[in-house]
Structures are given as structure tokens and as C-alpha cells.
Write a protein that holds these residues in place. Structure first.
Motif, PDB file in Angstrom:
ATOM      1  N   ALA A 183      50.615  29.197  42.934  1.00 45.13           N
ATOM      2  CA  ALA A 183      49.551  28.642  42.080  1.00 45.13           C
ATOM      3  C   ALA A 183      48.559  29.727  41.669  1.00 45.13           C
ATOM      4  O   ALA A 183      48.086  29.759  40.524  1.00 45.13           O
ATOM      5  N   GLU A 184      48.266  30.638  42.598  1.00 44.74           N
ATOM      6  CA  GLU A 184      47.315  31.727  42.292  1.00 44.74           C
ATOM      7  C   GLU A 184      47.921  32.708  41.294  1.00 44.74           C
ATOM      8  O   GLU A 184      47.223  33.192  40.381  1.00 44.74           O
ATOM      9  N   LYS A 189      47.836  32.509  33.457  1.00 48.71           N
ATOM     10  CA  LYS A 189      47.198  31.599  32.492  1.00 48.71           C
ATOM     11  C   LYS A 189      45.949  32.244  31.889  1.00 48.71           C
ATOM     12  O   LYS A 189      45.660  32.053  30.707  1.00 48.71           O
ATOM     13  N   SER A 190      45.215  33.000  32.706  1.00 48.31           N
ATOM     14  CA  SER A 190      43.980  33.639  32.220  1.00 48.31           C
ATOM     15  C   SER A 190      44.251  34.582  31.057  1.00 48.31           C
ATOM     16  O   SER A 190      43.379  34.819  30.228  1.00 48.31           O
ATOM     17  N   ASP A 226      36.493  26.419  41.844  1.00 47.69           N
ATOM     18  CA  ASP A 226      36.173  27.179  43.067  1.00 47.69           C
ATOM     19  C   ASP A 226      34.827  27.881  42.925  1.00 47.69           C
ATOM     20  O   ASP A 226      34.632  28.684  42.005  1.00 47.69           O
ATOM     21  N   TYR A 265      41.573  32.265  40.969  1.00 47.69           N
ATOM     22  CA  TYR A 265      40.996  31.025  41.502  1.00 47.69           C
ATOM     23  C   TYR A 265      41.097  29.871  40.503  1.00 47.69           C
ATOM     24  O   TYR A 265      41.258  30.082  39.307  1.00 47.69           O
ATOM     25  N   ASP A 266      40.960  28.653  41.038  1.00 49.02           N
ATOM     26  CA  ASP A 266      40.791  27.487  40.169  1.00 49.02           C
ATOM     27  C   ASP A 266      39.378  27.521  39.597  1.00 49.02           C
ATOM     28  O   ASP A 266      38.457  28.053  40.226  1.00 49.02           O
ATOM     29  N   GLU A 267      39.201  26.931  38.426  1.00 49.39           N
ATOM     30  CA  GLU A 267      37.885  26.940  37.776  1.00 49.39           C
ATOM     31  C   GLU A 267      36.817  26.283  38.639  1.00 49.39           C
ATOM     32  O   GLU A 267      35.645  26.655  38.598  1.00 49.39           O
ATOM     33  N   ASN A 296      47.599  31.091  37.982  1.00 50.41           N
ATOM     34  CA  ASN A 296      46.220  31.159  37.475  1.00 50.41           C
ATOM     35  C   ASN A 296      45.948  32.495  36.789  1.00 50.41           C
ATOM     36  O   ASN A 296      45.299  32.542  35.739  1.00 50.41           O
TER      37      ASN A 296
END
Length: 624
Positions: A254-255, A261-262, A299, A295-297, A258
Motif C-alpha cells: 500500500a505504501e 500514485k503521488s 496520516d 503515507y495516506d492523506e 501511495n
């Protein structure tokens, strides 16, 4: 390869440009610098006559000035130079043939041109202004074009100034545009030159700057580790790819998603291995990844700091303080990884490294990105960009500063766990650490039973749990001897040993005691009685001496290590007028080793092994 080692392999002409550059920097440096003054006084102000260790000291003293000088000179060069510097400073390219560098440049240029055309097509086909990734690429492209054509408005040649580039770098950071995309967009505005002639011209320019060395005899480019570190700083690269890979290996899927995706990268249907590869080759800044991208937004700052604390543990980083802020914890990670190489080489001997390498090679069951079976050698060649006809050996990996940990991190987490299970190691804790520890422990056990190895006492070795074939005892004794000498902080020159060895005669150990002076070491086992084969041993070592002298080295001493020596052997060695010979018993060397390890600040020099005749180990041990 360390600067000192690089200098020892080159002639005066091949070193001249670097020394000229260093001379100028020393002349203009702070006259109050004690290191520079002391070292220059030692060589009578003549840097060209200085030893490799003295030159290394001078380089360290003016490293900051060297960086600024290189930065200024590289800023005046075109984009093709920046592309080549990026290739040369990557892991595995510190020693490479010129023809291979040309191939890497052609491959990189082709990939860059393909990405540039894709961006041009995507931006051209999109009219949306929704702040999507393509829209952000368009914003950056337009800003770069303005910066590039500003000069034309005042009737000057189009160029991007340092001030404009710093603004563009800040813009790309906030727009989340990766380094490879930045270079591709710049390539659209100002195409980077391709071709062999471009590479040759840039290499010559880098040599004139004192940034690289060229060995004309082998048609090789050599860049010392110390200079690679400087080039990385100039490029704004805070971490080598091999160390960034370690971070990516311990992040969750998942990290990794992320991060991708950024930067508008594809994540659907992409394997974990491909995600890691994409991040590595995109040139994404590691500090951006660790501070915001993984990180997730939702966090908050505390969650991010806690994640970095766990990451420090996962990376086996042993720090006195991990810091209280996000930036402090990122600094701990980067500083620890950047300074890891020396301690990692010290943690496992060359013999232990070789044994681990052989074991992994034998048991490795990896797959390449296409899902096809892949050997360990193929994986190393691919990841470190080594030439097909380059021999992949532990000696070569050490010369390229590739540590045992670096090699283990080439393996995916699943591959490492499978290897751990094949080797029947504990499933508790970090599997990579367990593998390293296993081979470090095997080496320790050989040293503990060093005298039994020397006497070829197979039953004793078997009793203490050393699983070894009787035919391999001689090789293991040689490896254990080399390991002991390394742990006495002596410099073992594997490169020279490889150069002088023939299919028939192979020297066991070569110890470097200065730029030009060496000790030739021979490790001899003997099952019954004293070692007494002087005539055979004498012929061997004299052949090695001649070959070393033909390589421009002076043999200060020959050191023979055996369980014990006959009186005739001792007398013959003392009376030999052709070579200087020192004799040391296996028990004596172990005594010196134990004394060295027992002292907090041991004082030992290779010169203690050059006294000649049968050495008195107890006196040497007391002097430590």
C-alpha cells in the motif's frame, strides 16, 4: 573502489589530471588547515610525489572545495554531461569499460527519448485543467520553455540559468514530477546529444576536471567511492539506489502504491517487484518519499513519525538517538545508510562473504521481471548494470563497494525467506540478518579452531560441529588466515593477488603495507609433525615475488604461517639471501589475534610481521 585503491592501480600520467586539480585546490585552500599543511610538508610540497594515502588525506581535507569546483564546471556543461554523470555515479559503474559506458548511455538516451515523446503526446492530447498528473506536466513544461527561451528575448543563446533551475526544481517538487520526467521534458526543449562521440568527449572533459580516471591500458573508467559521493550530492541525490532499495523492500504494498500514485504512475495490475523498479528508476527524491509520499492523506505528523521509528527498526539501524521530529528521523535513516558500507564489510570477513555468495548462488531460485528462472549472477548483472563478459565474483563486488547486505537486498522478501528456510535458519527476526549472522558465525568457529585446521585435525573439527570435507581443510585454513589478518586491520589486496596468480601457481595472501610495499603470505597446513618442505615452498614464493615486482610492487617480506616448522626449515629461511622470510606458527597468529581483540584500542602494525626468522608471537601480543 576507494580512492587509495584506484590510485594504486594507475600510472603517473593517468593520475595527472586529478593531482593537478587537487594541487590547485590545496593552494587556494585555507592556509590554517593543519591536515593540508602537515601532509604537504611531509611530501615537500610536491603532491605528484605523494603516496596514495597522503593524496587521500589531502582530498578529504579539500572535499568541500572539490565539490564546489566540480559543481561550477558541470554547470557549464550541456545536458548530455548530466546524463552521463548520472550513469557513472550509479551503483556498479565505479569501474567499467568505456565501450560498456557507451552502451549504457545509448540505452539511457533511448529510454529518455521514448518517455519524452510519450509526455509530448499525453500533454498534447489533453485539454483538461483538473490538476491531474498530465495537467501538472503541462504546467511544468510551459514554465521550463519560458525559462529556456528567456535568453532569446534579449538576443542571447537559449539557456537555463542556475537561478531558473533552482526555481524549476522547487516547482517540480511541489507539482510531484519525478526526476526522469523533468529530464525528459528538458530533452523536448533542448535535445540531449546521442552517440559514441558525445560520450568520449564528455569522458575526456570529466577527466580534465579531475572527476574520473581513465585506465588506457584496459580502456576502463574508474570513479572512486569518495568522488561518487560528491557527484551524488551535486545531483541532489541523498541516497544511492542500493540503499534506497533497502527502504523500498521493507515498505508495504500500500505504501509503494501511495508513492506511485503521488507521481501519477500506474498501480493497477502492477506487481510489487515492478512497483519497486519503477520507483527506483524514476529518480524520486528519497526525502520526499519519507516525509510525504508513502503515507495516506489522513496520516498526521505523529503517525508519520511513528512509521519512521518502525522503519528504523526494520532496517536494523542502531542509532543512539532517533530524533523527535520527522526530519530528524529521516536524517538518521539517510546518514546511517550512507555510512553503512565500511561497518558492513567489517561485520563479515571476505571468506565469510565468499561462502555466503557461493551458498546463495547454489540455492537461489529467483525469477526475472518476465517470470523466467534467473540465476543470482544474472540478477546481480541486471541490478548493478554489469557487463555480460564481466566476471561476477566476491572480489569484484568488493571492488565495487557492494556489501553482503547489498547483495541480500537484491532478493525479494519472499526469496530471502525461501533461502533462509533452505539454509535451515531460525524464522524469528529479520531473515537477511539471520543469513548474515549464520555465515559470520561459521567464520568465527573456524577461527576458534584455527590450530586444529592448521594441523588438519579432522576429528576435532567434526567434534566441534564444523562440517567440512577433509580435502577442503587447506582452503578453509587459507580463508581463516585471511580473515584473521583482515580483523587485525591489515589491507588484503585481492586485485593484485588475482593479477599475479596463474593456473599452476596461486599465492594465498597479499598484504598491502603502503602504496608500493607488500607482504606475500602463505598459509600451510601439516598433518603430522613439523612443516619441512622448504625447497618446494621457496620455489613458489620466489615466483610470486618476481610476478609482484613485475607489477611495480616491492616485496618487503614473505610471511609463512604453519602449525610448526622443522629446525631445517627455520635455518634455511634465515639463510635465504634472495628473499626476506618471516615464519609464524598458527598458534602464534591466534595468540596475536586474541590479544588484539582483547584490547580496547589495540596498537598493531604490519611492520611487526617483517622482523624475519621465526617470529616471537608472545612479544608481539604484549606490544599490542
Amino acid at each position: 573502489m576507494k580512492l587509495n585503491h584506484v590510485l594504486s592501480t594507475l600510472n603517473q600520467i593517468e593520475k595527472s589530471k586529478f593531482i593537478t586539480c587537487l594541487d590547485k585546490l590545496c593552494s587556494s585552500a585555507d592556509p590554517a588547515s593543519e591536515t593540508i599543511t602537515k601532509t604537504l610538508k611531509k611530501v615537500n610540497q610536491q603532491i605528484k610525489d605523494a603516496s596514495g594515502s597522503d593524496i587521500t588525506q589531502l582530498f578529504q581535507a579539500v572535499a568541500q572545495e572539490f565539490k564546489e569546483s566540480a559543481r561550477e564546471k558541470l554547470a557549464l556543461c550541456d545536458a548530455s554531461m548530466a546524463l552521463l554523470v548520472n550513469i557513472l555515479s550509479r551503483d556498479g559503474n565505479g569501474v567499467a569499460r568505456i565501450s560498456w559506458i557507451e552502451q549504457l548511455y545509448a540505452r539511457e538516451w533511448e529510454s529518455l527519448d521514448c518517455l519524452a515523446n510519450q509526455i509530448k503526446q499525453d500533454v498534447g492530447n489533453s485539454e483538461a485543467e483538473d490538476y491531474s498528473h498530465i495537467h501538472r506536466l503541462k504546467i511544468f513544461r510551459d514554465c521550463l520553455n519560458v525559462a529556456y527561451t528567456n535568453d532569446e528575448k534579449i538576443n542571447r543563446q537559449a539557456n537555463i540559468t542556475d537561478d531558473e533551475r533552482s526555481i524549476l526544481n522547487t516547482l517540480s517538487h511541489h507539482l510531484k514530477i519525478s526526476k526522469d520526467e523533468v529530464v525528459a521534458i528538458e530533452h523536448l526543449a533542448d535535445p540531449i546529444k546521442a552517440g559514441k562521440q558525445t560520450v568520449d568527449s564528455c569522458l575526456q572533459e570529466l577527466r580534465d576536471m579531475g572527476v574520473i580516471f581513465i585506465n588506457r591500458k584496459n580502456a576502463e573508467v574508474l570513479i572512486p567511492d569518495e568522488v561518487v559521493a560528491v557527484l551524488n550530492q551535486i545531483q541532489g541525490k541523498e541516497l544511492a539506489d542500493k540503499h534506497l532499495l533497502r527502504i523500498l523492500r521493507v515498505l508495504s504494498d500500500a505504501e509503494l502504491s501511495n508513492i506511485l500514485k503521488s507521481y501519477g504512475k500506474r498501480i493497477r495490475g502492477v506487481s510489487r517487484g515492478d512497483k519497486i523498479s519503477t520507483i527506483l528508476h524514476s529518480g524520486i527524491a528519497v526525502r520526499d518519499m519519507l516525509s510525504r509520499d508513502l503515507y495516506d492523506e489522513a496520516d498526521n505528523q505523529n503517525k508519520r513519525k511513528e512509521r519512521l521509528k518502525v522503519l528504523i527498526t526494520d532496517l536494523e539501524i542502531d542509532a543512539e538517538r532517533i530524533g523527535s521530529t520527522l526530519d530528524e528521523r529521516i536524517d538518521v535513516i539517510l546518514e546511517s545508510l550512507n555510512s553503512a558500507s565500511d561497518s558492513e564489510f567489517d561485520a563479515i570477513s571476505a571468506a565469510g562473504y565468499k561462502e555466503m555468495f557461493d551458498s546463495i548462488q547454489q540455492n537461489f531460485k529467483g525469477l526475472d521481471s518476465a517470470g523466467n528462472p534467473e540465476s543470482l549472477i544474472q540478477r546481480i548483472r541486471t541490478e548493478f548494470e554489469l557487463e555480460e563478459n564481466d566476471e561476477v565474483s566476491v572480489e569484484r563486488l568488493r571492488a565495487l563497494s557492494i556489501t553482503p547486505q547489498d547483495m541480500l537486498y537484491l532478493l525479494s522478501n519472499d526469496e530471502v525467506k525461501e533461502l533462509r528456510d533452505i539454509l535451515k535458519l531460525s524464522k524469528k527476526g529479520n531473515p537477511r540478518f539471520n543469513i548474515l549472522q549464520a555465515f559470520a558465525n561459521v567464520n568465527d568457529k573456524l577461527i576458534e579452531n584455527y590450530e586444529a585446521l592448521a594441523r588438519r585435525d579432522f576429528l576435532t573439527l567434526k567434534t566441534v560441529g564444523i562440517d567440512i570435507a577433509e580435502t577442503d581443510i587447506g582452503v578453509k585454513f587459507e580463508e581463516a588466515t585471511k580473515s584473521i589478518l583482515e580483523q587485525l586491520d591489515l589491507v588484503i589486496d585481492e586485485e593484485l593477488r588475482k593479477n599475479i596468480n596463474t593456473a599452476k601457481d596461486k599465492a594465498d595472501i597479499i598484504i598491502s603495507i603502503s602504496d608500493d610495499d607488500i607482504i606475500i603470505g602463505e598459509a600451510k597446513t601439516c598433518k603430522n609433525g613439523d612443516f619441512a618442505k622448504y625447497s618446494t615452498t621457496s620455489r613458489q614464493i620466489k615466483a610470486y615475488v618476481n610476478r609482484c615486482e613485475n607489477q611495480g610492487k616491492r616485496v618487503a617480506q614473505v610471511l609463512i604461517i604453519a602449525p610448526s616448522f622443522s629446525q631445517d626449515f627455520i635455518e634455511s629461511a634465515e639463510m635465504d639471501t634472495e628473499v626476506n622470510i618471516s615464519l609464524l606458527t598458527a598458534e602464534g597468529l591466534k595468540q596475536i589475534y586474541d590479544a588484539y581483540k582483547a584490547k580496547r584500542r589495540p596498537n598493531f602494525s604490519a611492520r611487526l610481521l617483517t622482523k624475519g626468522g621465526l617470529l616471537k608471537a608472545e612479544l608481539i601480543a604484549k606490544s599490542i
